[in-house]
Design a protein around this motif. Sequence first.
Motif, short mmCIF file in Angstrom:
data_model
loop_
_atom_site.label_atom_id
_atom_site.label_comp_id
_atom_site.label_asym_id
_atom_site.label_seq_id
_atom_site.Cartn_x
_atom_site.Cartn_y
_atom_site.Cartn_z
N GLY A 83 45.75 51.26 38.42
CA GLY A 83 44.89 51.94 39.37
C GLY A 83 44.37 53.28 38.88
N ILE A 84 44.47 53.51 37.57
CA ILE A 84 43.96 54.76 37.00
C ILE A 84 42.44 54.67 36.85
N THR A 85 41.92 53.46 36.70
CA THR A 85 40.48 53.24 36.65
C THR A 85 40.11 52.13 37.63
N GLY A 86 38.88 52.19 38.13
CA GLY A 86 38.45 51.23 39.13
C GLY A 86 37.64 50.08 38.59
N MET A 87 37.02 50.27 37.42
CA MET A 87 36.18 49.23 36.81
C MET A 87 36.39 49.29 35.30
N ILE A 88 36.44 48.14 34.67
CA ILE A 88 36.56 48.11 33.21
C ILE A 88 35.69 46.99 32.64
N VAL A 89 35.36 47.15 31.37
CA VAL A 89 34.77 46.06 30.59
C VAL A 89 35.77 45.71 29.50
N THR A 90 36.12 44.45 29.45
CA THR A 90 36.97 43.94 28.37
C THR A 90 36.61 42.48 28.17
N SER A 91 37.42 41.72 27.49
CA SER A 91 37.09 40.33 27.16
C SER A 91 37.32 39.41 28.34
N SER A 92 36.49 38.35 28.43
CA SER A 92 36.75 37.30 29.42
C SER A 92 38.09 36.63 29.16
N GLY A 93 38.56 36.72 27.92
CA GLY A 93 39.86 36.16 27.57
C GLY A 93 41.03 36.92 28.17
N ASP A 94 40.74 38.07 28.80
CA ASP A 94 41.79 38.85 29.45
C ASP A 94 41.98 38.49 30.92
N LEU A 95 41.21 37.52 31.41
CA LEU A 95 41.23 37.22 32.84
C LEU A 95 42.62 36.87 33.36
N ASN A 96 43.29 35.95 32.69
CA ASN A 96 44.60 35.53 33.20
C ASN A 96 45.62 36.66 33.14
N THR A 97 45.55 37.46 32.08
CA THR A 97 46.46 38.61 31.98
C THR A 97 46.24 39.58 33.14
N LEU A 98 45.00 39.91 33.44
CA LEU A 98 44.71 40.85 34.51
C LEU A 98 45.01 40.24 35.87
#
Length: 439
Positions: free
Chosen positions: A279-294
């Motif tokens: 909750g330190i940031t409200g929006m991020i850009v990263t890989s679509s491959g991070d979906l399950n992790t997030l």
Amino acid sequence: MKRALAFVLSTAMAAGLFAGCGSAQPSGSSAPAAGSTAGSEAGSGEKTEVVFWTSMSGGMGETVDEIVKNYNESQDKVHVTVEFQGNYYDMAAKLQTAVTSGEIPHVAQLEMGRTKMFADYGILQDMTDLAKESGLDTSAFYEGLMTSCDWGEGLYALPFNRSTPMFYYNKDMFKEVGLDPETPPETWQDLQEYAEKLSIADKRWGFEMPIDAWFYEAFIMQSGGNILNEDETDIAFNNEKGTAPLKLWKDMIHNGWMKTPPGKEYNSYEAARSDFSAGITGMIVTSSGDLNTLTSSCDFDLGTAFLPKNDRFGVPTGGANVVMLAGHEEDAAATMDFLKYLTSPDVAGFWSTKTGYVPSSAAAAESQVYKDFLASNANAGTALAQMEFTDIPRPVNENYPQIHAEIMMTEIQRCIEDDGYTPEQAVQAISDQTKKLLG
């Protein structure tokens, strides 16, 4: 192999390469058991042994193991052994070493930007005829994924764990500040306005993104820009298309609306994911491959969206392909049989459900396992829909990995970290170094 040896001696492959690889934890059903054609291809008697080098660890590695186990049990002619070789940096270096030692695998998971470089030095097997003989229709794969597999000189790879940058946001935080959680930012202007509303001075930032050349490519494409000029002698963004993203980021950082994660390469991706989950940031850009992790690490309502546009939407593809190494011609048919299975619609669809990587073909996206997954995981549909905007291709040039990972990365990070280094200076420096390298 003299040309391959020269490649090993002259190329610093492990010094940097493209990003776009996430991590995920497995869940859901088991890998589908597709049929094999190895019976007629691999001969009779003992099983043909095929070695598969991967860069997948954790949950993704377990999924690879599950898929391979299913393949091995589906037929009695080929046995595939998975060998983990570390991340993409490690894989590139180990493949170099394998060329000189002669201990090369049959199949390797190779970061997509490296394919042409390895192919040009004779290290990869052209699979054109093998694919036809096996009945694999490569036209079924998404065109945006195939530019790094077949660029008109032969079929040197097949898409496997492929990704796009993706926008993630905290819906609960949106509600907290009066933003509509079902209306994520659509434009760069929206991004700035949303980030300002979400930010709390020295405590919370509205937006975070690794300062990475992969994302820089995306922002260039969002202004309709190409990466290299038509004759591949210079960059094509030594203009406002290249300076605008850097100006945007510098302004947002200066205003306290954007956080840049510490660390380089994959460490910065991990830092961005951790900040977002906390909750330190409200929006991020990263890989679509991070979906399950997030999805598994965030205890708030998670949303996904296209990267905000400037003149248009646009994203590059990333991730890795699977390649067949030259030097195992006697096992080529058996190896092709495994690759046909690995990239088949049901298996590719299953892989996407477990990882967040995009399906490699329309058939994979229409597989029952993937459709069932989308029915209860709407966020996963974003990366697939975003494939429509991968029409500006990343360069297929054997020197581009160095341009991307060393020149572009160094200059954009310097521009962001040094208040006195302007976007114009950074882009001009990229141009100067690129022309020297390509000249």
